[in-house]
Design an enzyme around this catalytic site. Structure first.
Site, PDB file in Angstrom:
ATOM      1  N   ASP A   4       0.580  -1.789  18.831  1.00 53.75           N
ATOM      2  CA  ASP A   4       0.936  -0.856  17.765  1.00 53.75           C
ATOM      3  C   ASP A   4       1.086   0.558  18.335  1.00 53.75           C
ATOM      4  OD1 ASP A   4       0.864  -0.107  14.702  1.00 53.75           O
ATOM      5  OD2 ASP A   4      -0.569   1.209  15.692  1.00 53.75           O
ATOM      6  N   GLU A  63       9.463   9.771   9.581  1.00 57.56           N
ATOM      7  CA  GLU A  63       8.240  10.523   9.881  1.00 57.56           C
ATOM      8  C   GLU A  63       6.987   9.661   9.731  1.00 57.56           C
ATOM      9  OE1 GLU A  63       7.741  14.357  10.586  1.00 57.56           O
ATOM     10  OE2 GLU A  63       6.236  13.006  11.355  1.00 57.56           O
ATOM     11  N   LYS A  97       4.462   3.262  18.673  1.00 56.64           N
ATOM     12  CA  LYS A  97       4.495   4.672  18.261  1.00 56.64           C
ATOM     13  C   LYS A  97       4.825   5.580  19.440  1.00 56.64           C
ATOM     14  CE  LYS A  97       1.362   3.628  14.494  1.00 56.64           C
ATOM     15  NZ  LYS A  97      -0.057   3.373  14.193  1.00 56.64           N
ATOM     16  N   THR A 121       0.819  -1.211   0.000  1.00 59.16           N
ATOM     17  CA  THR A 121       0.000   0.000   0.000  1.00 59.16           C
ATOM     18  C   THR A 121       0.850   1.257   0.000  1.00 59.16           C
ATOM     19  OG1 THR A 121      -1.628  -1.233   1.274  1.00 59.16           O
ATOM     20  CG2 THR A 121      -1.880   1.147   1.229  1.00 59.16           C
ATOM     21  N   VAL A 122       1.749   1.367   0.987  1.00 58.12           N
ATOM     22  CA  VAL A 122       2.523   2.606   1.110  1.00 58.12           C
ATOM     23  C   VAL A 122       3.508   2.739  -0.062  1.00 58.12           C
ATOM     24  CG1 VAL A 122       4.085   3.950   2.562  1.00 58.12           C
ATOM     25  CG2 VAL A 122       2.269   2.580   3.611  1.00 58.12           C
ATOM     26  N   LYS A 175       7.393   1.376  12.083  1.00 62.17           N
ATOM     27  CA  LYS A 175       7.342   1.730  13.511  1.00 62.17           C
ATOM     28  C   LYS A 175       7.885   0.626  14.400  1.00 62.17           C
ATOM     29  CE  LYS A 175       2.658   0.201  13.271  1.00 62.17           C
ATOM     30  NZ  LYS A 175       2.654   0.075  11.804  1.00 62.17           N
ATOM     31  N   GLY A 178       0.921   8.404  10.370  1.00 61.91           N
ATOM     32  CA  GLY A 178       0.788   8.558   8.920  1.00 61.91           C
ATOM     33  C   GLY A 178       1.209   9.899   8.362  1.00 61.91           C
ATOM     34  N   VAL A 207       4.963   7.131  12.566  1.00 58.71           N
ATOM     35  CA  VAL A 207       3.970   7.523  13.562  1.00 58.71           C
ATOM     36  C   VAL A 207       2.934   8.429  12.924  1.00 58.71           C
ATOM     37  CG1 VAL A 207       3.559   8.634  15.783  1.00 58.71           C
ATOM     38  CG2 VAL A 207       5.731   7.470  15.370  1.00 58.71           C
ATOM     39  N   ILE A 259       0.652  12.937   9.425  1.00 59.06           N
ATOM     40  CA  ILE A 259       0.833  14.077  10.333  1.00 59.06           C
ATOM     41  C   ILE A 259       2.323  14.275  10.589  1.00 59.06           C
ATOM     42  CG2 ILE A 259       0.224  15.048  12.578  1.00 59.06           C
ATOM     43  CD1 ILE A 259      -2.058  12.995  12.754  1.00 59.06           C
TER      44      ILE A 259
END
Lengths: 428, 428
Positions: free
Chosen positions: B201, B129, B205, B13-14, B105, B134, B132, B136
């Site tokens: 999870d 970045e 983070k 996905t990413v 993470k 996504g 944690v 933001i």
């Protein structure tokens, strides 16, 4: 190691906060930057004035040249405000190879491009995080956090005074004039509140944010600004009934390089995160093509929040000094500025009309909207049972500003419409 | 100018989002960095797999060495997940002088210190970045925006799956198991949801955020994590009645260098900005000594939001390349880690008890609180009229965790208390 020497222009609220933070966090700042940081000189208007901070009297001066002309000083922090003479001081400091940190939104909104060009010419840093939204690191978010994205919209509650007033009006059902007076007594509003309440302060901040967000040189004159002095408690109460809060929003939009920037009281849907930003708090709501919707919230003013941003900029300059990269990290706007026409600016609208109470009026009104191709989301007739006047509230779907102006012009000439009581943009 | 060559580990996905953004924003990225950016190689598990993005087949490889061993590649982006073998790949890449951007993470929470040390040794950047919250830019906010301040508290809704479940439970009065099932069907929760719903999870983070915020090497094992699988719809309904929303909060606190980090379902006052962060959105609420209270809100996951952060890190690495400062911008934790004892961790608490319905029970209960020096903010007896069982809800003032444990232990042994139904930390 030789400490980095800083000159401070101004020792008012923010200046005092800067001195406090640099003193209190000295050890951390040294760890963060690898250098001790020393405030070497402070420009004040009156050396003999009593202050609520103790500063070495030798460091105070009433002569700006002692700061911007001192070859020992590496970095100048400008927290004195003002525009024309302040600009000259900053240009001189840059000309002397000094890096500059400023909290001055007026200056950066009006002369940012000139100052940044001068800085580039002399290999100097100019940082101004504190100029918008106090302690919220919104400039860093736009410049670095979203460097990979295309920002399409920035909505900001960027003036604490007006947000305080509107919050009080909403929560207590109070009238504008009464709350303004109270805000002045509490020190949240100036004796002459024009710049805040007429949206000029917010317009300056939106100039800075939209320039950075859209990579185009937005000028203060490009921002259409309308303030809150005409907002009535009735508008706010009607808004609440329909699920909206009135907020003074700066709204900058960018569609394929076509930009619009405005400041205006706006009906914000209660469920939108901006609707619950209350009191003197600020928030900036940023939408990016890829990142989607984000919000940055915090104290928009005040001694320590604003000084936090000033000193964070100072840390950045000192880090750059150590790395030898001052003046090389700023990205100048690289896109042509294309302003949207009225035909290209679209929004939902809230319109409150006082009309003649007779059959057929609503039909006439809706026909005019239809004629100008403005479609309606909802219409509320007689929303206020206790008010004998015939009132109509209309919420439009997205309509372009040109059509809306035509509709309102036509309303103005109609006998059955006694008054266009209020018109708000609607968001959320 | 020679383009900067990037190797991608993973095309899920990413990874897909990263390819899309680099393609779509190529021109802007070039302006931002001064370089063209080319994805030269992509590690995938199965080259023949059908994908919803078209990629040059020559660039795909199933051999990690083609990426981390390719001398042409400057930067490795790791978006494949996994811990132990992924760690080896990243260490090898760093050993080969490649800069690394990762969204991992688990890896950074467990092996961040080792990876950053290796990077420092080889003069390489490691940015994370996206690990944690996504899209933001919260890591930048902590590291740069608040470099001047002392962070005292970080509260985060940093897991979208659990926030989606709790939001649904709150808004629809639904039971945990039903909403979990729905979330799994929608793809918001994994087939094995343990890592999300048990708070692991979120704990990872919080490890990353507290290490950065407090400048001390917080380890995953330092984080006390409790998930949402025991949260009942009754708890949520009682909370709502008393003005709270249940949220899975990561809470990191720092008082004079004494640190605590935890993850737990928490009763958050409805008026607190975190209470209205709903659905899969994330938010991090940061309190600093000087800046006061701030909040950062946005999409915590998803292809494009997460990829926005990955590519923003990529931009940072390329900018550093141009400036010749890679590996020199990271500040290693410089404070000794001192964990708080139970006596030092204090909070308000919400306690729901099922008790025997007879006179004197409440007196017994309040006496136990008094004995352990826990003072009470409010007590609600029989909060649920339709439930014949005698229920008591108690909200304490700030009480330390050791005293609370003693109180609960004593409750456990009392015949008149049938059940300690639930205990929540209270915030806001």
């Amino acid at each position: 190691m030789k400490p980095v020497k800083v000159g401070l222009l101004g020792l008012g609220t923010v200046g005092t906060g800067v001195v406090r933070i640099i003193e209190k966090h000295q050890e951390d700042l040294q760890r963060q930057t690898g250098s001790a940081i020393e405030i070497a000189k402070i420009l004040v208007q009156d050396k003999s004035k009593l202050r609520n901070i103790s500063v070495d009297a030798d460091k105070l001066t009433e002569n700006v040249w002692d700061v911007i002309g001192d070859s020992e000083i590496d970095i100048v922090i400008e927290v004195m405000g003002g525009v024309s003479s302040t600009k000259e001081h900053i240009l001189t400091a840059l000309g002397n190879g000094k890096h500059v940190v400023t909290a001055n939104k007026d200056l950066m909104a009006m002369h940012g491009a000139e100052i940044l060009a001068k800085a580039a010419e002399h290999g100097c840093d100019v940082f101004y995080e504190a100029s918008v939204a106090g302690g919220i690191p919104i400039i860093r978010a736009l410049v670095e956090g979203f460097s990979s994205d295309r920002i399409t919209k920035i909505m900001g509650i960027v003036n604490g005074t007006t947000n305080y007033i509107l919050t009080k009006m909403s929560q207590e059902g109070a009238a504008y004039a009464d709350v303004l007076k109270e805000a002045q007594e509490l020190g949240y509003a100036e004796a002459d509140p024009t710049s805040d309440v007429e949206g000029l302060d917010a317009a300056r901040k939106m100039t800075i944010l939209s320039t950075l967000g859209f990579h185009a040189n937005v000028a203060l004159g490009d921002v259409e600004a309308k303030g809150i002095s005409k907002v009535t408690k009735e508008d706010i109460q009607y808004g609440k009934k329909l699920g909206y809060e009135v907020k003074l929003l700066g709204i900058a939009e960018n569609h394929d390089g076509h930009i619009s920037v405005s400041v205006q009281p706006t009906m914000v849907k209660s469920s939108h995160p901006l609707a619950s930003v209350n009191g003197v708090f600020n928030a900036v709501y940023v939408t990016g093509e890829a990142v989607g919707e984000t919000m940055f919230y915090g104290a928009g003013a005040g001694e320590l929040p604003t000084a936090t941003s000033v000193v964070a900029d100072l840390v950045a300059v000192v880090r750059n000094l150590k790395l030898g990269i001052n003046g090389r990290t700023v990205l100048a706007p690289y896109k042509e500025k294309k302003l949207k026409t009225d035909e290209q600016i679209a929004s939902k609208n809230f319109i409150l009309l006082h009309v003649e109470d007779k059959a057929g009026v609503l039909a006439q009104i809706t026909q005019i909207f239809a004629h100008h191709e403005v479609s309606l989301e909802s219409v509320f007739q007689h929303p206020n049972q206790s008010n004998p006047k015939a009132e109509i509230i209309i919420i439009t779907h997205d309509a372009n500003q040109a059509s809306m102006k035509n509709v309102l012009k036509q309303f103005d000439s109609m006998d059955v419409i006694h008054a266009i009581k209020s018109v708000y943009r609607v968001e959320g």
